[in-house]
Structure formats: structure tokens, C-alpha cells
Design a protein around this motif. Structure first.
Motif, PDB file in Angstrom:
ATOM      1  N   ARG A 199      67.727  13.814  86.875  1.00 48.93           N
ATOM      2  CA  ARG A 199      68.770  12.872  86.440  1.00 48.93           C
ATOM      3  C   ARG A 199      68.668  12.690  84.931  1.00 48.93           C
ATOM      4  N   LYS A 200      69.821  12.650  84.282  1.00 49.19           N
ATOM      5  CA  LYS A 200      69.804  12.448  82.844  1.00 49.19           C
ATOM      6  C   LYS A 200      69.325  11.042  82.531  1.00 49.19           C
ATOM      7  N   GLY A 201      68.661  10.932  81.398  1.00 45.68           N
ATOM      8  CA  GLY A 201      68.166   9.623  80.986  1.00 45.68           C
ATOM      9  C   GLY A 201      66.851   9.300  81.660  1.00 45.68           C
ATOM     10  N   ARG A 202      66.531   8.033  81.731  1.00 44.82           N
ATOM     11  CA  ARG A 202      65.259   7.593  82.275  1.00 44.82           C
ATOM     12  C   ARG A 202      65.240   7.678  83.794  1.00 44.82           C
ATOM     13  N   GLN A 203      64.038   7.547  84.327  1.00 45.78           N
ATOM     14  CA  GLN A 203      63.912   7.537  85.778  1.00 45.78           C
ATOM     15  C   GLN A 203      64.614   6.298  86.337  1.00 45.78           C
ATOM     16  N   PRO A 204      65.096   6.390  87.585  1.00 46.32           N
ATOM     17  CA  PRO A 204      65.841   5.266  88.166  1.00 46.32           C
ATOM     18  C   PRO A 204      65.022   3.980  88.116  1.00 46.32           C
ATOM     19  N   ALA A 205      65.643   2.922  87.649  1.00 50.93           N
ATOM     20  CA  ALA A 205      64.938   1.641  87.544  1.00 50.93           C
ATOM     21  C   ALA A 205      65.930   0.497  87.623  1.00 50.93           C
ATOM     22  N   ILE A 206      65.563  -0.536  88.345  1.00 47.14           N
ATOM     23  CA  ILE A 206      66.337  -1.783  88.380  1.00 47.14           C
ATOM     24  C   ILE A 206      65.807  -2.668  87.260  1.00 47.14           C
ATOM     25  N   THR A 207      66.661  -3.015  86.335  1.00 44.95           N
ATOM     26  CA  THR A 207      66.213  -3.746  85.145  1.00 44.95           C
ATOM     27  C   THR A 207      66.811  -5.146  85.054  1.00 44.95           C
ATOM     28  N   ASP A 208      67.368  -5.635  86.146  1.00 43.36           N
ATOM     29  CA  ASP A 208      67.816  -7.024  86.211  1.00 43.36           C
ATOM     30  C   ASP A 208      66.849  -7.801  87.091  1.00 43.36           C
ATOM     31  N   LEU A 209      66.482  -8.990  86.656  1.00 46.16           N
ATOM     32  CA  LEU A 209      65.388  -9.719  87.283  1.00 46.16           C
ATOM     33  C   LEU A 209      65.657 -10.067  88.747  1.00 46.16           C
ATOM     34  N   LEU A 288      45.130  -9.936  82.504  1.00 46.85           N
ATOM     35  CA  LEU A 288      45.523 -10.222  83.877  1.00 46.85           C
ATOM     36  C   LEU A 288      45.971 -11.668  84.031  1.00 46.85           C
ATOM     37  N   THR A 289      47.103 -11.832  84.654  1.00 51.97           N
ATOM     38  CA  THR A 289      47.656 -13.159  84.916  1.00 51.97           C
ATOM     39  C   THR A 289      47.068 -13.700  86.219  1.00 51.97           C
ATOM     40  N   PRO A 290      47.215 -14.999  86.465  1.00 52.14           N
ATOM     41  CA  PRO A 290      46.761 -15.534  87.765  1.00 52.14           C
ATOM     42  C   PRO A 290      47.376 -14.802  88.953  1.00 52.14           C
ATOM     43  N   GLN A 291      48.634 -14.367  88.819  1.00 46.23           N
ATOM     44  CA  GLN A 291      49.278 -13.653  89.924  1.00 46.23           C
ATOM     45  C   GLN A 291      48.618 -12.296  90.172  1.00 46.23           C
ATOM     46  N   ALA A 292      48.217 -11.618  89.093  1.00 48.92           N
ATOM     47  CA  ALA A 292      47.550 -10.327  89.251  1.00 48.92           C
ATOM     48  C   ALA A 292      46.155 -10.506  89.843  1.00 48.92           C
ATOM     49  N   VAL A 293      45.453 -11.535  89.398  1.00 47.59           N
ATOM     50  CA  VAL A 293      44.126 -11.816  89.965  1.00 47.59           C
ATOM     51  C   VAL A 293      44.259 -12.155  91.447  1.00 47.59           C
ATOM     52  N   ALA A 294      45.351 -12.843  91.812  1.00 45.75           N
ATOM     53  CA  ALA A 294      45.573 -13.179  93.222  1.00 45.75           C
ATOM     54  C   ALA A 294      45.740 -11.913  94.064  1.00 45.75           C
ATOM     55  N   VAL A 295      46.368 -10.882  93.503  1.00 46.04           N
ATOM     56  CA  VAL A 295      46.482  -9.608  94.220  1.00 46.04           C
ATOM     57  C   VAL A 295      45.094  -9.021  94.459  1.00 46.04           C
ATOM     58  N   LEU A 296      44.254  -9.056  93.435  1.00 44.86           N
ATOM     59  CA  LEU A 296      42.897  -8.516  93.570  1.00 44.86           C
ATOM     60  C   LEU A 296      42.080  -9.323  94.575  1.00 44.86           C
ATOM     61  N   ALA A 400      54.936 -12.478  84.566  1.00 46.11           N
ATOM     62  CA  ALA A 400      54.474 -12.726  85.931  1.00 46.11           C
ATOM     63  C   ALA A 400      55.179 -13.932  86.542  1.00 46.11           C
ATOM     64  N   ASP A 401      55.402 -14.965  85.735  1.00 46.90           N
ATOM     65  CA  ASP A 401      56.095 -16.155  86.243  1.00 46.90           C
ATOM     66  C   ASP A 401      57.546 -15.833  86.593  1.00 46.90           C
ATOM     67  N   LEU A 402      58.213 -15.054  85.723  1.00 48.39           N
ATOM     68  CA  LEU A 402      59.599 -14.681  85.988  1.00 48.39           C
ATOM     69  C   LEU A 402      59.697 -13.817  87.243  1.00 48.39           C
ATOM     70  N   GLU A 405      58.765 -15.502  91.007  1.00 50.03           N
ATOM     71  CA  GLU A 405      59.538 -16.599  91.582  1.00 50.03           C
ATOM     72  C   GLU A 405      60.149 -16.175  92.923  1.00 50.03           C
ATOM     73  N   GLY A 406      59.804 -16.906  93.970  1.00 48.74           N
ATOM     74  CA  GLY A 406      60.330 -16.613  95.294  1.00 48.74           C
ATOM     75  C   GLY A 406      59.547 -15.572  96.067  1.00 48.74           C
ATOM     76  N   LEU A 407      58.541 -14.952  95.465  1.00 49.37           N
ATOM     77  CA  LEU A 407      57.734 -13.961  96.172  1.00 49.37           C
ATOM     78  C   LEU A 407      56.585 -14.653  96.902  1.00 49.37           C
ATOM     79  N   PRO A 408      56.189 -14.144  98.061  1.00 48.87           N
ATOM     80  CA  PRO A 408      55.081 -14.767  98.799  1.00 48.87           C
ATOM     81  C   PRO A 408      53.750 -14.556  98.103  1.00 48.87           C
ATOM     82  N   ASP A 409      52.789 -15.398  98.446  1.00 49.48           N
ATOM     83  CA  ASP A 409      51.434 -15.225  97.933  1.00 49.48           C
ATOM     84  C   ASP A 409      50.903 -13.861  98.372  1.00 49.48           C
ATOM     85  N   PRO A 410      50.206 -13.143  97.502  1.00 48.23           N
ATOM     86  CA  PRO A 410      49.715 -11.798  97.880  1.00 48.23           C
ATOM     87  C   PRO A 410      48.911 -11.775  99.171  1.00 48.23           C
TER      88      PRO A 410
END
Length: 447
Positions: A199-209, A288-296, A400-402, A405-410
Motif C-alpha cells: 500500500r502506498k504511504g504508511r502502514q495502515p493505522a487508525i490515528t483518531d483517538l 513507563l506510566t502507571p498503566q504500562a506498569v499495570a500491564v506488567l 496513556a491517560d488519553l 479512558e474506558g479500557l478495562p484494567d489489564p
């Protein structure tokens, strides 16, 4: 001089006899009726005989052609019998030099120039996509259509970029084989022109939050392994390259119980040439943000007993499949819309837009630094990879905060249904045992 009729009508006698042709070629007729072609010649002062096969499988014309070829060798100072045996041995050796055998030799010879994880990815891609089809065939006998068939199978599953990478690797194997005298040409060299275009351009990506959050929610509902779900979340939060996530070792994480948790990705695992990988102080630092540490924290009970954070399901000493997260996104309905690498584009787009409205003047270069991009006006070895760390941590937290939002705890992703490998039933993993969260900081050796 023999004729076809004389050869055809020759009858057996009580004893073997010969019918002579020109230049010492003869037909030997045995009492059992066999008709054998023989050629007598002299080499290095000795009389010798060479067999050319049996009539009628070898006709008179064929026998004369073989005699003339042998005579040419004799005129060049070669013993035709010896040359024949050497040719047979060469053909046998060529049959032993299969594509897989040569490819593994090439990989063993070349892997020192690659990061360990990249070297493993290369051999696994050959084992998965190439060896099952052409691995057992002699490399010298492979043709462009055979190679193209392998690449078309990869394209058929939608892995267009993988097909192009595999072609390059096959071509590199042939270059090695040519240098070793095993092959004379590279049938994969020109095939890049007939593969499907990227595909021309960058790899497929959703760039709206909002759509990005919706996609993560949908993917995390899939009955994948918890490690794959958590890998997806960690990839989205850190915006590292997928290969860097897959190869993550617990020993790379620092201060997970403290105020400044950090993921130090060794330079040897980063994208770049050998000089980049050996660069002193070239480690990529990911705050690492608190959300990333929560994943670990969520994945620690599952993989904390081994070196890898995201290991393979079947082999704990190997990273998860390079396709695992991509397939998860595809099953969620996002094939062609978002790929694992697309989280980097999403982070860059969303955070640069945020920085334009709310950020500091230098935030764009900080975001590039967080993505391990080196500015074009900077010399790689002189680039300060630890720069702007306080601001990097602030921007990582905002992202990470943005995103979260609305995602479950890891930890909720661990207990969701999982599909058994090779079965249609669904099961739930037992609830993880709450660990002592003095995390790998206590387990790390000297760095």
C-alpha cells in the motif's frame, strides 16, 4: 562400420562377440542376447574400455555421440571414465545441497551482524514459509516459478510485506550459494518486480483517538491468549516497535516499584545497522506510566518465572509469534485498517496534534525521541538518547491517560475466555496468584 540394421539383426552366439564401428566403438553381443556398447581407448599408456549403455535404449547414433564426447575429453588430456565418475559425484553432491541445508549455513554465517531477536525472526520465517515447500529440493535446480509459488502463498494470506522480506532472504541465500560454488544464478533476484505492491504511504493505522480505543476494546474481547491481549495493550501504551515488544526481557525493566519506572531496550535489539546496535549508550529508554506498569503486573504471574515477558505459547524460551498481535487485530475486523506497527503512527499523530494545542515548543522533537527517531541533522553516535526524560515521562502519561479512558484494567484481560489450541471449546484461566511486586528489579543482574 555398423548400420542400424546390422545392430538390430545381430543374433546371440554361444560365446560373446563384438561388431566393430568406427574409431574403436563396438557392439558386444552376449550369449543371452544382450547388446552392449563399448569404446576402447588408450590413456597414459594404458588400454581402457568405457561403457555407453545397452541397445536399444542407447541407439547407434547415441553411442557414436557418446564416443565423440569422450574422444573430445581424451584430446584435452582427460580420462573420460574419470570425468564421468566425477560428474556423477558432482550430481550427487548437488542433490545433497538442498535449499534448507544451504539456507541454514547462510544464516549461521550471517547472524552475527543481526540482533538476536532479528536473527531468530529470519530463520523462523524460512522455517514457516519456505522450507516446507522447497527446503528439500537441490538449490541449484530451483527456478523462478518455484520461488514465485512460495511467495504467492505468502501473499495469499495478505502478508504482502512479509512476501517481499522473504524474497530478499531467499535471494541472500542464493548469493551465498553462488559464492560457495553451489549455485550459478539467483532465481529470486528479479521476482520483486512481479510481487504485489505494498500500500502506498504508511502502514495502515487508525490515528483518531476514539476509533483507536474502540479497536483496542474489540480486539481485547477476542478469545486470544492473555499474553497476546496484554501485548497489544503494552504496544499501544509504549508505541515501541512490535519486534522490540516481542523480545522484551524482564531484566530490561527498572524501578517498577519506584517513582520512575523505566524500560531500557538494549541497543542490540533496536532497529539499525551493526554500528547502531553496538553503539555505547545507544539503549532506547521508555518511561513507563502507571498503566504500562499495570500491564506488567498483570502478566507477571503468567511469565515472571522465565526471561521473556511475552513468550511463545509452545516454547517459553522464544518470543511470541510476530503475527500474533496482527492476527488478533484481523480477527477483530481491522484487517487492512490497522497493523501492530500502526500504534507508532497513532501515537505520533495524536500526540503531535495535542502538542500543537497544549504542549511546549520542543514537544515535537521529544515525541520523535520517544519513537527512537534520530533527527536527520544529528549524527547517530552523538545523539543524546536520554535527553528530555522528565518531559518524555509527562507526555507518556498524557498519552496513556488519553488512550486508557474506558479500557478495562489489564488484570481483567487475564481472566477472559481463551480458546484452546486445536479445539473449539473455551476455557478460563485460573485467577493469577498475587505476586510480591518487588518485580524484576530484584532479579536483574549487573547491567
Amino acid at each position: 562400420m555398423l548400420t542400424d540394421a546390422k545392430v538390430r539383426n545381430a543374433k546371440p552366439r554361444p560365446k560373446t562377440y563384438k561388431l566393430a564401428d568406427t574409431n574403436r566403438l563396438c557392439l558386444m553381443v552376449t550369449p543371452s542376447g544382450g547388446k552392449l556398447w563399448r569404446w576402447n581407448y588408450e590413456y597414459d599408456g594404458k588400454n581402457k574400455t568405457m561403457a555407453f549403455g545397452a541397445y536399444p535404449r542407447v541407439s547407434l547414433a547415441d553411442a557414436r555421440e557418446k564416443r565423440d564426447e569422450a574422444w573430445s575429453m581424451l584430446c584435452e588430456g582427460q580420462d573420460p571414465n574419470v570425468a564421468k565418475r566425477l560428474k556423477i559425484e558432482a550430481n550427487l553432491e548437488a542433490g545433497r545441497q538442498t535449499f534448507e541445508r544451504v539456507a541454514r549455513e547462510w544464516h549461521e554465517n550471517a547472524k552475527a551482524q543481526w540482533a538476536t531477536i532479528h536473527a531468530s525472526d529470519i530463520i523462523r520465517s524460512l522455517e514457516r514459509d519456505v522450507f516446507p515447500t522447497i527446503g528439500s529440493l537441490p538449490i541449484a535446480q530451483l527456478t523462478p516459478p518455484l520461488i514465485l509459488g512460495v511467495l504467492r502463498e505468502i501473499e495469499a494470506r495478505g502478508a504482502i510485506e512479509t512476501a517481499k522480506r522473504v524474497r530478499q532472504r531467499i535471494s541472500a541465500v542464493f548469493v551465498y550459494a553462488i559464492a560457495q560454488g553451489i549455485a550459478t544464478s539467483d532465481p529470486a533476484e528479479k521476482l520483486g518486480a512481479v510481487l504485489k505492491p505494498l500500500r502506498k504511504g504508511r502502514q495502515p493505522a487508525i490515528t483518531d483517538l476514539v476509533p483507536l480505543r474502540r479497536m483496542i476494546l474489540a480486539a481485547e474481547e477476542d478469545n486470544a491468549r492473555p499474553i497476546t491481549r496484554l501485548g497489544l495493550r503494552m504496544l499501544a501504551l509504549t508505541a515501541v516497535r512490535p519486534s522490540e515488544l516481542r523480545g522484551a526481557h524482564w531484566a530490561e525493566f527498572e524501578d517498577l516499584d519506584g517513582k520512575l519506572p523505566l524500560w531500557r531496550i538494549p541497543s542490540a535489539r533496536m532497529k539499525g545497522d551493526l554500528d547502531r546496535k553496538e553503539e555505547k549508550g545507544g539503549d532506547h529508554l521508555v518511561p513507563l506510566t502507571p498503566q504500562a506498569v499495570a500491564v506488567l503486573r498483570a502478566i507477571w504471574p503468567l511469565t515472571g518465572g522465565g526471561p521473556l515477558v511475552f513468550p511463545s505459547n509452545r516454547h517459553a524460551h522464544r518470543p511470541m509469534s510476530e503475527n500474533a498481535i496482527g492476527y488478533l487485530l484481523n480477527r477483530a475486523g481491522y484487517h487492512g485498517h490497522h497493523v501492530p506497527h500502526g500504534f507508532r503512527a497513532a501515537f505520533s499523530t495524536i500526540m503531535n496534534e495535542w502538542a500543537e494545542r497544549h504542549g511546549d515548543p520542543h514537544d515535537r522533537k521529544v515525541i520523535d525521541l520517544m519513537l527512537a527517531h534520530v533527527p536527520k541533522d544529528k549524527v547517530e553516535g552523538a545523539y543524546n538518547r536520554a535527553a528530555y526524560m522528565p518531559r518524555r515521562r509527562e507526555l507518556a502519561t498524557i498519552w496513556a491517560d488519553l488512550l486508557s479512558e474506558g479500557l478495562p484494567d489489564p488484570v481483567a484481560l487475564v481472566d477472559r475466555p481463551v480458546k484452546e489450541i486445536g479445539m473449539g471449546s473455551r476455557r478460563r484461566l485460573p485467577a493469577p496468584v498475587e505476586p510480591d511486586f518487588r518485580f524484576p528489579r530484584q532479579r536483574r543482574g549487573a547491567q
